[in-house]
Design a protein around this motif. Sequence first.
Motif, PDB file in Angstrom:
ATOM      1  N   LEU A   1       0.831  -1.203   0.000  1.00 41.34           N
ATOM      2  CA  LEU A   1       0.000   0.000   0.000  1.00 41.34           C
ATOM      3  C   LEU A   1       0.862   1.248   0.000  1.00 41.34           C
ATOM      4  CD1 LEU A   1      -2.659  -1.153   2.552  1.00 41.34           C
ATOM      5  CD2 LEU A   1      -3.168  -0.368   0.278  1.00 41.34           C
TER       6      LEU A   1
ATOM      7  N   LEU B   1      -6.033  -4.330  -0.439  1.00 39.25           N
ATOM      8  CA  LEU B   1      -7.090  -3.456   0.050  1.00 39.25           C
ATOM      9  C   LEU B   1      -7.278  -2.332  -0.956  1.00 39.25           C
ATOM     10  CD1 LEU B   1      -8.706  -3.559   2.582  1.00 39.25           C
ATOM     11  CD2 LEU B   1      -7.110  -2.009   3.649  1.00 39.25           C
TER      12      LEU B   1
ATOM     13  N   PHE C   1      -8.917   1.230  -2.401  1.00 34.94           N
ATOM     14  CA  PHE C   1      -9.488   2.466  -1.867  1.00 34.94           C
ATOM     15  C   PHE C   1     -10.995   2.415  -2.067  1.00 34.94           C
ATOM     16  CE2 PHE C   1      -5.142   4.007  -2.605  1.00 34.94           C
ATOM     17  CZ  PHE C   1      -4.892   4.443  -1.315  1.00 34.94           C
TER      18      PHE C   1
ATOM     19  N   LEU D   1     -13.647  -1.079   2.776  1.00 31.99           N
ATOM     20  CA  LEU D   1     -13.187  -1.201   4.164  1.00 31.99           C
ATOM     21  C   LEU D   1     -12.664  -2.610   4.417  1.00 31.99           C
ATOM     22  CD1 LEU D   1     -16.070   0.652   6.003  1.00 31.99           C
ATOM     23  CD2 LEU D   1     -13.740   1.435   5.775  1.00 31.99           C
ATOM     24  N   PRO D   2     -11.656  -2.724   5.280  1.00 27.73           N
ATOM     25  CA  PRO D   2     -11.161  -4.065   5.634  1.00 27.73           C
ATOM     26  C   PRO D   2     -12.134  -4.723   6.604  1.00 27.73           C
ATOM     27  CG  PRO D   2     -10.055  -2.430   6.959  1.00 27.73           C
ATOM     28  CD  PRO D   2     -10.971  -1.670   6.038  1.00 27.73           C
TER      29      PRO D   2
ATOM     30  N   PHE E   1     -10.318   0.550  12.241  1.00 30.11           N
ATOM     31  CA  PHE E   1     -10.389   1.603  11.225  1.00 30.11           C
ATOM     32  C   PHE E   1     -11.283   2.740  11.687  1.00 30.11           C
ATOM     33  CE2 PHE E   1      -9.473   1.553   6.515  1.00 30.11           C
ATOM     34  CZ  PHE E   1      -8.260   0.912   6.653  1.00 30.11           C
TER      35      PHE E   1
ATOM     36  N   LEU F   1     -14.115   7.315   3.056  1.00 27.59           N
ATOM     37  CA  LEU F   1     -13.397   6.037   3.082  1.00 27.59           C
ATOM     38  C   LEU F   1     -11.910   6.232   2.809  1.00 27.59           C
ATOM     39  CD1 LEU F   1     -15.860   3.590   1.302  1.00 27.59           C
ATOM     40  CD2 LEU F   1     -15.654   4.142   3.697  1.00 27.59           C
ATOM     41  N   CYS F   2     -11.578   7.122   1.873  1.00 23.46           N
ATOM     42  CA  CYS F   2     -10.162   7.376   1.562  1.00 23.46           C
ATOM     43  C   CYS F   2      -9.451   7.997   2.760  1.00 23.46           C
ATOM     44  CB  CYS F   2     -10.044   8.297   0.355  1.00 23.46           C
ATOM     45  SG  CYS F   2     -10.484   7.464  -1.174  1.00 23.46           S
TER      46      CYS F   2
ATOM     47  N   CYS G   1     -10.250   7.667   5.796  1.00 22.98           N
ATOM     48  CA  CYS G   1     -10.174   6.611   6.804  1.00 22.98           C
ATOM     49  C   CYS G   1      -8.932   5.750   6.562  1.00 22.98           C
ATOM     50  CB  CYS G   1     -11.429   5.754   6.677  1.00 22.98           C
ATOM     51  SG  CYS G   1     -12.027   5.135   8.219  1.00 22.98           S
ATOM     52  N   MET G   2      -8.737   5.393   5.301  1.00 19.65           N
ATOM     53  CA  MET G   2      -7.601   4.534   4.949  1.00 19.65           C
ATOM     54  C   MET G   2      -6.282   5.272   5.105  1.00 19.65           C
ATOM     55  SD  MET G   2      -7.219   2.214   1.623  1.00 19.65           S
ATOM     56  CE  MET G   2      -8.620   1.288   2.168  1.00 19.65           C
TER      57      MET G   2
ATOM     58  N   TYR H   1      -3.275   3.858   7.350  1.00 20.87           N
ATOM     59  CA  TYR H   1      -2.092   3.261   6.729  1.00 20.87           C
ATOM     60  C   TYR H   1      -1.045   4.268   6.238  1.00 20.87           C
ATOM     61  CZ  TYR H   1      -4.432  -1.256   6.591  1.00 20.87           C
ATOM     62  OH  TYR H   1      -5.038  -2.434   6.940  1.00 20.87           O
TER      63      TYR H   1
END
Length: 978
Positions: free
Chosen positions: A254, A262, A264, A267-268, A327, A462-463, A465-466, A470
Amino acid sequence: MAADSEPESEVFEITDFTTASEWERFISKIEEVLNDWKLIGNSLGKPLEKGVFTSGTWEEKSDEISFADFKFSVTHHYLVQDSTDKEGKDEVLEDVIPQSMQDLLCMNNDFPPRAHCLVRWYGLREFVVIAPAANHDAVLSESKCNLLLSSVSIALGNTGCQVPLFVQIHHKWRRMYVGECQGHGVRTDFEMVHLRKVPNQYTHLSGLLDIFKSKIGCPLTPLPPVSIAIRFTYVLQDWQQYFWPQQPPDIDALVGGEVGGLEFGKLPFGACEDPISELHLATTWPHLTEGIIVDNDVYSDLDPIQAPHWSVRVRKADNPQCLLGDFVTEFFKICRRKESTDEILGRSTFEEEGREIADITHALSKLTEPAPVPIHKLSVSNMVHTAKKKIRKHRGVEESPLNNDVLNTILLFLFPDAASEKPLDGSSAVDNNNPLSESEEYNLYNQFKSAPSDSLTYKLALCLCMINFYHGGLKGVAHLWQEFVLEMRFRWENNFLIPGLASGPPDLRCCLLHQKLQMLNCCIERKKARDEGRKTNTSDMFPGDAGKAGDQLGPDNLKDTDKEKGEVGKSWDSWSDSEEEFFECLSDTEELKGNGQESGKKGGPKETASLKPEGRLHQHGKLTLLHNGEPLYIPVTQEPAPMTEDLLEEQSEVLAKLGTSAEGAHLRARMQSACLLSDMESFKAANPGCFLEDFVRWYSPRDYIEEEVIDEKGNMVLKGELSARMKIPSNMWVEAWETAKPIPARRQRRLFDDTREAEKVLHYLAVQKPADLARHLLPCVIHAAVLKVKEEENLENISSVKKIIKQIITHSSKVLHFPNPEDKKLEEIIHQITNVEAIIARARSLKAKFGTEKCEQEEEKEDLEKFVSCLLEQPEVLVVGAGRGHAGKIIHKLFVNAQRAAAMAPPEEELKRVSYPEERRQNSVSDFPPPAGRELILRTTVPRPAPYSRALPQRMYSVLTKEDFRLAGAFSSDTSFF
């Protein structure tokens, strides 16, 4: 007599010596509580059904009493049952032993998986416990224990209560109770032994039988047979042969910019560790009789494989780390941060010495100079680009919180139209092919006040969040947000619609950030339409007035023309950005001085002759003008200004502050009638010679009342007039009509100033701190998490999870609809989501361990899946067929493999090849480890204390674990014949 009458006043000072001591007062308080709870007499219930202790409802009620200044709590625990008719039973039941004594012998509920310890030890359906009220208090001395037991005995005797009464002694963690139960001529004493180390002679059945018999002290020589129930519990902790199926995402991939495991926007899900830590197998022999089996220090018949009953429970890992929960939790933590974007990323965006500052001041001075240069060619957009360069200058590429590849991947995901040569101009604004659109999940955004699951706002949430989890945490979030705001500015300046947003005014059902982006899109749409209209054909915009407009385009004539004509000659569509931002519309007083007022009042012939119709949309089907019979035309009108919820709130506050005075009410009406005035002006322009009645007939037909009347010639004709509210003196509609001049919509002052509104939105976005941003987007993240959980649950189909998800949705709907929900309530929602994720992970773990997918026979597969789902939902699950059933064989194999792994013994396959039984015996390892817990229940019915006494139930429960040994005995004796 006088002497006798004198002490009469002392009657009220008589002390009641019947409850003199503290001890007696204590006893009377116990009796009082028992009476209040109506626990007097013998009430026999139905025989206990199998499993009722676990499936039934237990209730309790408490009271507080004190012995001197030492407080005790009295608690009544009871199983809720259908009430039985007590009438006339007292005489009949006089000789019947109490219900609790009968329950001592009941075998239907031995070893309940979930119950109060006294229920497990004695099999009682009802009892009362007296314990120190404070957790740290304890009754330690023997004399105090005896005193309490005496109090209980006296209270039971005085009240005739037949419910067992227990007193908790020693420290609470030891769970030591002594108690008593009294009936007519019978009594049961409840006694207990609790040791750390187990005496060797009591680790097996024969030793415990010796204790039981000696304790009963039965005078009969051939002792009645003792009934025995045994349960051994084996614990499996080693799952070596099963790797936990959840693979954590490849973080290196990533960070390298590849979107590895994963993607974009996704969600995991799942636990990072095995959420099932232990499996407990309970092997039970429910009905044995003394003499049938042998279990002593040398030999035991108790082989778990031969046990008739097997039941299993699983121990869940404490708070397993779950990816989805982590997350959302990490994103929620941003809400508590205080830093602004500038503080996080270092120096301020515009903080630079030298040439750049000169550029900006030069740009600002140019803005104030009266020059015909359009503003978009000035340095406003250049400023943004220099800002971008400066950000990169301050932080070298290697210092950027976000890797360039990652950033580009995200921006392409958010703005797919940027990939094509020519932007799509928002034609792909909303992806209507979303598979969820028809189902209930799609409407979650409405309930959660988030955003549709195919929208830009949702994807951005969501982006972020990621990125937070990470790619650089808070700094990464600030960096992406800054890039996002710059993209918004770029799109506004270049007339590129923002993708992933539904067209039309802001949707007030969505979060405020989504509304702001929709508002910006509205502004871009209006500006784009205006700019395109100006480019195509200037002459078409001025039907019958092209000369005037042409004159006005010169900057020197602009001022004079406006003074002469008001706004009549000013083209709505021809305004450029520069003219729009710095052109001052005339005030209301100046407008009233304009030449349109007099002609506008009555709409006389002068007006008709001097004005040509403008801004017509189409002819009205039926209506004609009342005074000249011309067809009535529907005008092109301005659309009302779109508003976000914060602007609506602001407007309502302003209107409320105007107060109830006449002046305030008038001002409020004027503010609210801006749209009405615009429509009147458009109507006048489209219908020269019209009157207010004509406008009302089209705009508000209910305010024009028509009646059939007979005219002078005797014909029936329709006569119309304005409604009563329109005739009120100083009516707002009349005032507005008199003020309105015949100006088509395209030349009116705009109701919606898109430049100003767009700049307001862009400023709003730019000043958002990461914490504000996280608050705005948290509903979207929760929405996404719920959808993810629903999607994963559909694969597993767990009924209990379906119910929990419904509860989460209901709870979230209530919490997220408020503007600033409490952190505690948000934490609860996130915790619920994590719990559901853990349950689904447990289901997957168990399915992998029991190999439900590997089953070849459909029937076996169904049985195993049912078994796994029961393990998740029930405290203890019976294994059908015990060790010989399908699930039993799998459990047996699990234990065998764990034992071999622990002993480093050769695998089972190799052992089968060994031909000599002696060698096999040497190499063989026991299939099961030593039991982690041994439980025994011994029961019998014997006469005590004399041979001629009544035969009464006796019971002893024993539990033996690695560091704990407990005996709990209930010994009954006859108090009438001894």
